[in-house]
Design a protein around this motif. Structure first.
Motif, PDB file in Angstrom:
ATOM      1  N   LYS A 296      46.803  46.401  46.076  1.00  0.00           N
ATOM      2  CA  LYS A 296      45.982  46.440  44.858  1.00  0.00           C
ATOM      3  C   LYS A 296      45.339  47.814  44.655  1.00  0.00           C
ATOM      4  CE  LYS A 296      43.473  42.719  45.684  1.00  0.00           C
ATOM      5  NZ  LYS A 296      42.555  41.552  45.480  1.00  0.00           N
TER       6      LYS A 296
ATOM      7  N   CYS B  45      42.787  39.648  34.252  1.00  0.00           N
ATOM      8  CA  CYS B  45      42.313  40.687  35.164  1.00  0.00           C
ATOM      9  C   CYS B  45      40.789  40.735  35.153  1.00  0.00           C
ATOM     10  CB  CYS B  45      42.876  42.046  34.765  1.00  0.00           C
ATOM     11  SG  CYS B  45      44.662  42.202  34.889  1.00  0.00           S
TER      12      CYS B  45
ATOM     13  N   VAL C 239      39.633  44.815  38.838  1.00  0.00           N
ATOM     14  CA  VAL C 239      41.042  45.238  38.826  1.00  0.00           C
ATOM     15  C   VAL C 239      41.514  45.572  37.416  1.00  0.00           C
ATOM     16  CG1 VAL C 239      41.658  43.954  40.911  1.00  0.00           C
ATOM     17  CG2 VAL C 239      41.860  42.836  38.675  1.00  0.00           C
TER      18      VAL C 239
ATOM     19  N   HIS D 261      49.438  38.985  41.361  1.00  0.00           N
ATOM     20  CA  HIS D 261      49.119  40.378  41.659  1.00  0.00           C
ATOM     21  C   HIS D 261      47.735  40.541  42.280  1.00  0.00           C
ATOM     22  CE1 HIS D 261      52.175  42.116  38.505  1.00  0.00           C
ATOM     23  NE2 HIS D 261      52.765  41.693  39.614  1.00  0.00           N
ATOM     24  N   TYR D 262      46.725  39.891  41.680  1.00  0.00           N
ATOM     25  CA  TYR D 262      45.341  40.240  42.019  1.00  0.00           C
ATOM     26  C   TYR D 262      44.604  39.181  42.835  1.00  0.00           C
ATOM     27  CZ  TYR D 262      46.689  43.539  38.477  1.00  0.00           C
ATOM     28  OH  TYR D 262      47.384  44.481  37.770  1.00  0.00           O
TER      29      TYR D 262
ATOM     30  N   SER E  58      47.518  39.119  46.000  1.00  0.00           N
ATOM     31  CA  SER E  58      47.917  40.455  46.476  1.00  0.00           C
ATOM     32  C   SER E  58      49.408  40.503  46.781  1.00  0.00           C
ATOM     33  CB  SER E  58      47.113  40.857  47.720  1.00  0.00           C
ATOM     34  OG  SER E  58      45.743  40.926  47.424  1.00  0.00           O
TER      35      SER E  58
END
Length: 370
Positions: A286, A326, A330, A249-250, A253
């Motif tokens: 994001k 995370c 984020v 996810h972070y 992306s």
């Protein structure tokens, strides 16, 4: 950041019979590569060794709706060749895997990511491309296989090369076959999908089965871990899933749509956890405004992750590991994602309970019905 570290776990059992096709012989010994079944003899009646060869042409070891997976001479490289001649979709997957490997793989990763080597389209519409440049000097020795256009040119459709995902150790495959497959099945699973969002407790041995991908829920995994004590706990595996999902996810992306978390081997008697199959992932920016894309991908995927119910200790471990991965920039997005999947699960549970209380199963869904 999570500090989980896992790749391989080793077990041994000298009583397990294996099939090892011979790839070479001398005056006193033969050389084998491991598959399954009894070890054959490659000698004539007078004891003299005859010529032993390993196939040099690509051998298909798996297939899906989008592409097939090949190996050559039992080597460490897997070749993913798509059906058809439009290479744009496969090039997208190759580029996505390249980004994911560069940004999400490190020595602390619990789940291994196949390393991409090169892409080729024999039609010439999309140029040969490699993310692992070929070394210009013979020394030092290259730390990866060299994949060039000449090697990939033996494939007639668009193809890319990556690290091979090794099959389960023979002993583990045999144990799973004995526990969960019909007695007529001789060849057990190659990989196991880690389905910790579903339960197979009390499930009957199926009439139809897939020896390439076998699902392990929490109960089945714990049974396997009891037979192979060096396997990590199911809680550790779930934490590793969460760690990788947050990285996708972070760091990369990407929404992680349709990725697979599987248990395989290390080419010997050990185990390796892999995340694979990136042909449906999508890029996302994001932002809090686009959280719904992550939620959609989470529930659209096969049930690898524990269902997001705060009453489930396995999900709590998943949630904590995800948030720990995370970074500060984020953290608010990570919290919003967790809140969104928990809210979506509540809605799904309510709809399921309402449907179950207001309907009667049709005759053909009842055991013994015609």
């Amino acid at each position: 950041m999570s500090t989980l570290t896992m790749s391989t776990h080793t077990e041994s059992d000298p009583q397990v019979s294996t099939e090892a096709p011979s790839i070479g012989a001398g005056g006193a010994a033969e050389m084998y590569v491991l598959t399954k079944g009894p070890i054959p003899s490659n000698r004539n009646s007078d004891g003299a060794a005859f010529r032993c060869e390993e196939p040099a042409e690509p051998i298909c070891i798996g297939a899906g709706s989008f592409a097939e997976i090949y190996v050559i001479s039992g080597g460490p490289i897997a070749y993913k060749q798509m059906f058809g001649s439009d290479g744009a979709a496969l090039r997208f997957e190759y580029d996505a895997l390249s980004v994911i490997y560069q940004r999400c793989h490190d020595s602390q990763s619990f789940f291994a990511i196949p390393r991409p080597f090169a892409f080729n389209d024999p039609s010439g519409l999309i140029a040969f491309h490699t993310t692992s440049p070929i070394p210009l000097h013979r020394r030092p020795r290259p730390v990866r296989p060299i994949v060039n256009q000449a090697l990939l040119s033996i494939f007639r459709s668009p193809v890319y090369a990556m690290d091979r995902v090794q099959a389960l150790p023979p002993r583990a495959s045999a144990k799973l076959t004995a526990l969960y497959f019909p007695r007529t099945v001789e060849t057990g699973p190659l990989l196991c999908r880690l389905y910790f969002g579903k339960t197979f407790t009390g499930a009957r041995i199926p009439s139809f089965y897939n020896t390439q991908n076998f699902p392990l829920d929490e109960g089945r995994y714990n049974t396997l871990a009891s037979l192979f004590p060096r396997l990590p706990s199911v809680t550790e595996v779930v934490q590793g899933m969460a760690e990788m999902l947050a990285r996708l996810h972070y760091r990369a992306s990407m929404d992680a749509r349709d990725v697979e978390f599987v248990l395989g081997g290390d080419g010997g008697s050990g185990f390796t956890f892999f995340v694979i199959d990136f042909n449906q992932v999508r890029y996302w920016p994001k932002t809090l405004e686009r959280i719904d894309e992550l939620v959609s991908a989470f529930f659209a995927n096969d049930p690898y992750y524990p269902r997001p119910r705060p009453s489930d200790p396995l999900y709590v471990a998943f949630k904590e590991a995800y948030l720990a991965e995370c970074t500060d920039d984020v953290a608010d997005i990570g919290q919003a994602f967790i809140a969104a999947i928990e809210a979506e699960q509540v809605g799904r549970d309510v709809r399921s309970a309402t449907s179950a209380s207001s309907s009667t199963p049709p005759l053909d869904t009842v055991e013994g019905g015609m």
